[in-house]
Design a protein around this motif. Structure first.
Motif, PDB file in Angstrom:
ATOM      1  N   ARG A 277       0.827  -1.213   0.000  1.00  0.00           N
ATOM      2  CA  ARG A 277       0.000   0.000   0.000  1.00  0.00           C
ATOM      3  C   ARG A 277       0.857   1.257   0.000  1.00  0.00           C
ATOM      4  O   ARG A 277       0.530   2.243  -0.663  1.00  0.00           O
ATOM      5  CB  ARG A 277      -0.902   0.019   1.241  1.00  0.00           C
ATOM      6  CG  ARG A 277      -1.900  -1.108   1.343  1.00  0.00           C
ATOM      7  CD  ARG A 277      -2.814  -0.873   2.543  1.00  0.00           C
ATOM      8  NE  ARG A 277      -3.603  -2.049   2.866  1.00  0.00           N
ATOM      9  CZ  ARG A 277      -4.443  -2.114   3.877  1.00  0.00           C
ATOM     10  NH1 ARG A 277      -4.594  -1.079   4.678  1.00  0.00           N
ATOM     11  NH2 ARG A 277      -5.137  -3.213   4.112  1.00  0.00           N
ATOM     12  N   ASN A 278       1.927   1.234   0.787  1.00  0.00           N
ATOM     13  CA  ASN A 278       2.727   2.442   0.993  1.00  0.00           C
ATOM     14  C   ASN A 278       4.209   2.136   0.957  1.00  0.00           C
ATOM     15  O   ASN A 278       4.636   1.027   1.270  1.00  0.00           O
ATOM     16  CB  ASN A 278       2.398   3.087   2.358  1.00  0.00           C
ATOM     17  CG  ASN A 278       1.015   3.703   2.411  1.00  0.00           C
ATOM     18  OD1 ASN A 278       0.718   4.636   1.687  1.00  0.00           O
ATOM     19  ND2 ASN A 278       0.163   3.168   3.269  1.00  0.00           N
ATOM     20  N   LEU A 279       4.977   3.134   0.580  1.00  0.00           N
ATOM     21  CA  LEU A 279       6.413   3.119   0.813  1.00  0.00           C
ATOM     22  C   LEU A 279       6.634   3.461   2.280  1.00  0.00           C
ATOM     23  O   LEU A 279       6.125   4.469   2.775  1.00  0.00           O
ATOM     24  CB  LEU A 279       7.106   4.160  -0.076  1.00  0.00           C
ATOM     25  CG  LEU A 279       8.560   4.473   0.288  1.00  0.00           C
ATOM     26  CD1 LEU A 279       9.469   3.340  -0.153  1.00  0.00           C
ATOM     27  CD2 LEU A 279       9.001   5.788  -0.352  1.00  0.00           C
ATOM     28  N   VAL A 280       7.370   2.625   3.000  1.00  0.00           N
ATOM     29  CA  VAL A 280       7.656   2.875   4.412  1.00  0.00           C
ATOM     30  C   VAL A 280       9.096   3.377   4.505  1.00  0.00           C
ATOM     31  O   VAL A 280      10.043   2.600   4.422  1.00  0.00           O
ATOM     32  CB  VAL A 280       7.450   1.610   5.266  1.00  0.00           C
ATOM     33  CG1 VAL A 280       7.756   1.907   6.725  1.00  0.00           C
ATOM     34  CG2 VAL A 280       6.012   1.106   5.116  1.00  0.00           C
ATOM     35  N   PHE A 281       9.237   4.690   4.657  1.00  0.00           N
ATOM     36  CA  PHE A 281      10.547   5.331   4.639  1.00  0.00           C
ATOM     37  C   PHE A 281      11.021   5.588   6.066  1.00  0.00           C
ATOM     38  O   PHE A 281      10.263   5.450   7.029  1.00  0.00           O
ATOM     39  CB  PHE A 281      10.464   6.646   3.858  1.00  0.00           C
ATOM     40  CG  PHE A 281      11.793   7.259   3.527  1.00  0.00           C
ATOM     41  CD1 PHE A 281      12.626   6.667   2.586  1.00  0.00           C
ATOM     42  CD2 PHE A 281      12.214   8.422   4.156  1.00  0.00           C
ATOM     43  CE1 PHE A 281      13.855   7.226   2.280  1.00  0.00           C
ATOM     44  CE2 PHE A 281      13.438   8.981   3.864  1.00  0.00           C
ATOM     45  CZ  PHE A 281      14.267   8.383   2.919  1.00  0.00           C
ATOM     46  N   ALA A 282      12.292   5.971   6.188  1.00  0.00           N
ATOM     47  CA  ALA A 282      12.885   6.254   7.497  1.00  0.00           C
ATOM     48  C   ALA A 282      12.112   7.369   8.199  1.00  0.00           C
ATOM     49  O   ALA A 282      11.606   8.297   7.570  1.00  0.00           O
ATOM     50  CB  ALA A 282      14.346   6.651   7.336  1.00  0.00           C
ATOM     51  N   GLU A 283      12.041   7.260   9.530  1.00  0.00           N
ATOM     52  CA  GLU A 283      11.290   8.230  10.328  1.00  0.00           C
ATOM     53  C   GLU A 283      12.020   8.481  11.644  1.00  0.00           C
ATOM     54  O   GLU A 283      12.578   7.563  12.240  1.00  0.00           O
ATOM     55  CB  GLU A 283       9.884   7.692  10.597  1.00  0.00           C
ATOM     56  CG  GLU A 283       8.997   8.628  11.385  1.00  0.00           C
ATOM     57  CD  GLU A 283       7.603   8.044  11.593  1.00  0.00           C
ATOM     58  OE1 GLU A 283       6.780   8.192  10.679  1.00  0.00           O
ATOM     59  OE2 GLU A 283       7.367   7.433  12.642  1.00  0.00           O
ATOM     60  N   GLY A 284      12.022   9.728  12.084  1.00  0.00           N
ATOM     61  CA  GLY A 284      12.661  10.075  13.347  1.00  0.00           C
ATOM     62  C   GLY A 284      13.642  11.224  13.163  1.00  0.00           C
ATOM     63  O   GLY A 284      13.456  12.084  12.304  1.00  0.00           O
ATOM     64  N   ASP A 285      14.701  11.217  13.967  1.00  0.00           N
ATOM     65  CA  ASP A 285      15.676  12.314  13.975  1.00  0.00           C
ATOM     66  C   ASP A 285      16.982  11.847  13.327  1.00  0.00           C
ATOM     67  O   ASP A 285      17.761  11.127  13.946  1.00  0.00           O
ATOM     68  CB  ASP A 285      15.935  12.758  15.418  1.00  0.00           C
ATOM     69  CG  ASP A 285      16.896  13.932  15.491  1.00  0.00           C
ATOM     70  OD1 ASP A 285      17.223  14.498  14.425  1.00  0.00           O
ATOM     71  OD2 ASP A 285      17.316  14.281  16.605  1.00  0.00           O
ATOM     72  N   PRO A 286      17.265  12.285  12.090  1.00  0.00           N
ATOM     73  CA  PRO A 286      18.499  11.867  11.429  1.00  0.00           C
ATOM     74  C   PRO A 286      19.749  12.411  12.115  1.00  0.00           C
ATOM     75  O   PRO A 286      20.839  11.848  11.947  1.00  0.00           O
ATOM     76  CB  PRO A 286      18.361  12.440  10.011  1.00  0.00           C
ATOM     77  CG  PRO A 286      16.913  12.783   9.854  1.00  0.00           C
ATOM     78  CD  PRO A 286      16.412  13.115  11.218  1.00  0.00           C
ATOM     79  N   ALA A 287      19.603  13.501  12.862  1.00  0.00           N
ATOM     80  CA  ALA A 287      20.763  14.123  13.509  1.00  0.00           C
ATOM     81  C   ALA A 287      21.066  13.522  14.877  1.00  0.00           C
ATOM     82  O   ALA A 287      21.989  13.971  15.554  1.00  0.00           O
ATOM     83  CB  ALA A 287      20.533  15.630  13.641  1.00  0.00           C
ATOM     84  N   SER A 288      20.323  12.516  15.280  1.00  0.00           N
ATOM     85  CA  SER A 288      20.494  11.957  16.622  1.00  0.00           C
ATOM     86  C   SER A 288      21.783  11.152  16.770  1.00  0.00           C
ATOM     87  O   SER A 288      22.271  10.964  17.878  1.00  0.00           O
ATOM     88  CB  SER A 288      19.303  11.057  16.967  1.00  0.00           C
ATOM     89  OG  SER A 288      19.272   9.921  16.109  1.00  0.00           O
ATOM     90  N   GLY A 289      22.294  10.646  15.658  1.00  0.00           N
ATOM     91  CA  GLY A 289      23.468   9.793  15.725  1.00  0.00           C
ATOM     92  C   GLY A 289      23.141   8.347  16.047  1.00  0.00           C
ATOM     93  O   GLY A 289      24.048   7.520  16.173  1.00  0.00           O
ATOM     94  N   ILE A 290      21.860   8.028  16.198  1.00  0.00           N
ATOM     95  CA  ILE A 290      21.431   6.663  16.528  1.00  0.00           C
ATOM     96  C   ILE A 290      20.420   6.203  15.474  1.00  0.00           C
ATOM     97  O   ILE A 290      19.424   6.887  15.223  1.00  0.00           O
ATOM     98  CB  ILE A 290      20.787   6.594  17.919  1.00  0.00           C
ATOM     99  CG1 ILE A 290      21.776   7.061  18.993  1.00  0.00           C
ATOM    100  CG2 ILE A 290      20.300   5.172  18.222  1.00  0.00           C
ATOM    101  CD1 ILE A 290      21.157   7.186  20.366  1.00  0.00           C
ATOM    102  N   MET A 291      20.682   5.056  14.867  1.00  0.00           N
ATOM    103  CA  MET A 291      19.783   4.526  13.845  1.00  0.00           C
ATOM    104  C   MET A 291      19.443   3.088  14.172  1.00  0.00           C
ATOM    105  O   MET A 291      20.316   2.287  14.534  1.00  0.00           O
ATOM    106  CB  MET A 291      20.426   4.621  12.459  1.00  0.00           C
ATOM    107  CG  MET A 291      19.504   4.293  11.309  1.00  0.00           C
ATOM    108  SD  MET A 291      20.260   4.737   9.713  1.00  0.00           S
ATOM    109  CE  MET A 291      18.918   4.285   8.597  1.00  0.00           C
TER     110      MET A 291
END
Length: 294
Positions: free
Chosen positions: A132-146
């Motif tokens: 149904r959807n593209l599920v892309f990255a979400e959250g804070d890219p600048a956090s340093g934690i993935m």
């Protein structure tokens, strides 16, 4: 059995959503049916019936065809050709070409926003045809934690965000135990489209999606990376070891010109299906917390 004609639009939509969550991709009959020919035959049969009712003759000559015979003659012989499949891609491109196009699209993006646009326009992976959807990255890219999982599940696909629903709630509790929130990290998946029926992505699908997740990591430049589950750990580390063999050990992952300290642990699904795994995940989370705090 309830006919589809007796359902409201809302009920039909709910039924289709149920079939989609169950992994059903196409609804087809065993043999192709020409509905236009059936309709024409029905009209012809009704016309003959009206003529017969108004006729003064009490019985038709033996040589005159009946309405049923007329309808049968009007209907063409069923063809053995396969029924057309809606929304199927017109041409399948070779695997090598799809991988190269994915790599080009990923490397052309200079930000996560540009990468999302590129992935939305990418047609080289068959999974996007059933998701149904593209599920892309979400959250804070600048956090340093993935934190990276394997693929979207049904709730993720419905909401268009990673780690939604029950498994997302489990991950939220896992992160809260070491002082993290969804907003304080960057969440993503190896494969951005949900495979039908939540099956494991094939090697081909993983290879096509590899440039996209590696580009997400390169653009976000995390200082620490947490991998969730068997598929994700094997995807990045290689080999055929299980998550129980790969978890709890820090490794340096070289992606996009950067080296990222990486730890693998169990996926929230592993904790839901086997609660005994929670103690292993907790050990890994404590090790992750100690590392990110120096």
């Amino acid at each position: 059995m309830i006919s589809a004609n007796d359902l409201s639009p809302a009920q039909l939509a709910a039924l289709l959503a149920f079939h989609g969550d169950a992994g059903v991709e196409w609804l087809l009959e065993e043999e192709p049916v020409d509905r236009f020919a059936e309709f024409e035959a029905m009209k012809a049969a009704r016309g003959n019936a009206r003529v017969a009712a108004t006729s003064n003759r009490t019985e038709a000559p033996a040589s005159q065809p009946t309405a049923r015979q007329t309808a049968a003659a009007a209907a063409p012989t069923p063809s053995r050709a396969p029924a057309p499949v809606a929304n199927a891609p017109a041409v399948a491109i070779p695997d090598a070409q799809a991988i190269e196009e994915a790599r080009f699209a990923a490397e052309s993006a200079r930000s996560l926003a540009e990468l999302r646009v590129a992935m939305e326009g990418f047609a080289g992976c068959n999974l996007r045809n059933s998701a149904r959807n593209l599920v892309f990255a979400e959250g804070d890219p600048a956090s340093g934690i993935m934190i990276v999982g394997p693929m979207p599940y049904a709730d993720d696909d419905r909401d268009g965000q990673p780690f939604a629903g029950r498994l997302g709630e489990m991950l939220t509790r896992m992160m809260a135990g070491i002082g993290l929130t969804r907003e304080s990290v960057l969440l993503s998946n190896v494969v951005p489209w949900r495979p039908p029926g939540n099956r494991v992505p094939t090697a081909r699908e993983a290879d096509i999606c590899r440039p996209f997740i590696e580009r997400q990591i390169a653009l976000a430049e995390p200082k620490h990376l947490l991998l969730l589950g068997n598929f994700t750990a094997r995807f990045f580390f290689g080999g055929n070891d299980t998550i129980h063999q790969l978890r709890g050990e820090w490794r340096e992952l070289a992606i996009g010109g950067i080296n990222v300290p990486t730890l693998a642990t169990l996926h929230p699904q592993d904790l839901v299906t086997a609660p005994i795994n929670k103690r292993f995940a907790w050990q890994d989370l404590l090790a992750f917390k100690a590392r990110i705090h120096g």
